[in-house]
Design a protein around this motif. Sequence first.
Motif, short mmCIF file in Angstrom:
data_model
loop_
_atom_site.label_atom_id
_atom_site.label_comp_id
_atom_site.label_asym_id
_atom_site.label_seq_id
_atom_site.Cartn_x
_atom_site.Cartn_y
_atom_site.Cartn_z
N SER A 42 12.57 3.54 -60.77
CA SER A 42 13.66 4.09 -59.99
C SER A 42 14.99 3.96 -60.75
N GLN A 199 9.88 11.75 -64.46
CA GLN A 199 9.54 11.64 -63.04
C GLN A 199 8.29 12.45 -62.77
N TYR A 234 1.87 2.78 -57.99
CA TYR A 234 1.70 4.00 -58.79
C TYR A 234 1.11 5.12 -57.94
N ILE A 237 3.79 6.69 -56.01
CA ILE A 237 4.59 7.62 -56.81
C ILE A 237 3.80 8.91 -57.04
N SER A 240 3.76 11.11 -54.01
CA SER A 240 5.04 11.46 -53.37
C SER A 240 5.52 12.84 -53.79
#
Length: 240
Positions: A42, A199, A234, A237, A240
Amino acid sequence: EQLKGAVTFEHVSFRYPGMSSYVLKDISFHVRPGETVAILGSTGAGKSSILQLIPRLYDPTEGAVYVDGMNLKDIKMDDLRKRIGFTPQESILFSGTVEENLAWGKSDASLSEMKAAAKDAQIHETITDLKDGYETKLGQKGINLSGGQKQRLSVARALIRKPNILILDDSTSALDLQTESKVLDAIDEYKCTLFIVTQKLSTAKRADKIMLIDDGKIIEEGTHDQLMNTSALYREIAYS
Ligand code: DGT
């Protein structure tokens, strides 16, 4: 040189000059020549801080960094610059021609070297579409490029050096998935070690090693498949 492209962090802790708190806390890792490392985490986690230590924008407060098998402190700065290509988070372009911007830091680059690098960074066609091609002036008195175009120009500039180690600090964030994937395919051909802050899951997937950074520490390390199995964070992430 067998260790060409190797990068090792040995118990690296770091605080910015004049600051009391550490932004990196006992970071150790080893990257083998030619590996691709995706760095995730982040905002404020410490990703840029880790990467800035490799071209010696800063030195570690504690611990040591090794590049090509040598302690950074034993490599002369102009030699180090030849080994490492670094594109910072904010692309640095100046008011000058495209050509001058590409050759910045490598004034002996030929036009054909520039074009080859620009093709690899998927920016050659954009340049040739400009009024004066590679002679087009950028910046205040010239044309303005979009964020993604600036990023691709910065990547081209780094590739011209044919570095052993290429560091892309969020330098492909403005590219769409397809363009980014073309750039990364081209970079594969350079056989350099690649650090890429990203990202994008598609970029993490192609890495040999993913490092998940939080609060100045590596909290997870592995391939996409490994981390999908072992790391709830993970997976969060990834989904998401
Ligand atoms: P990002 O770029 O927002 O995704 O965040 P990271 O993960 O790249 O984090 P980084 O390394 O920029 O920042 C880590 C910490 O260090 C954060 O608390 C901000 C601080 N920091 C970053 N750059 C500087 C600097 O130039 N001077 C000082 N004093 N602190 C800085």
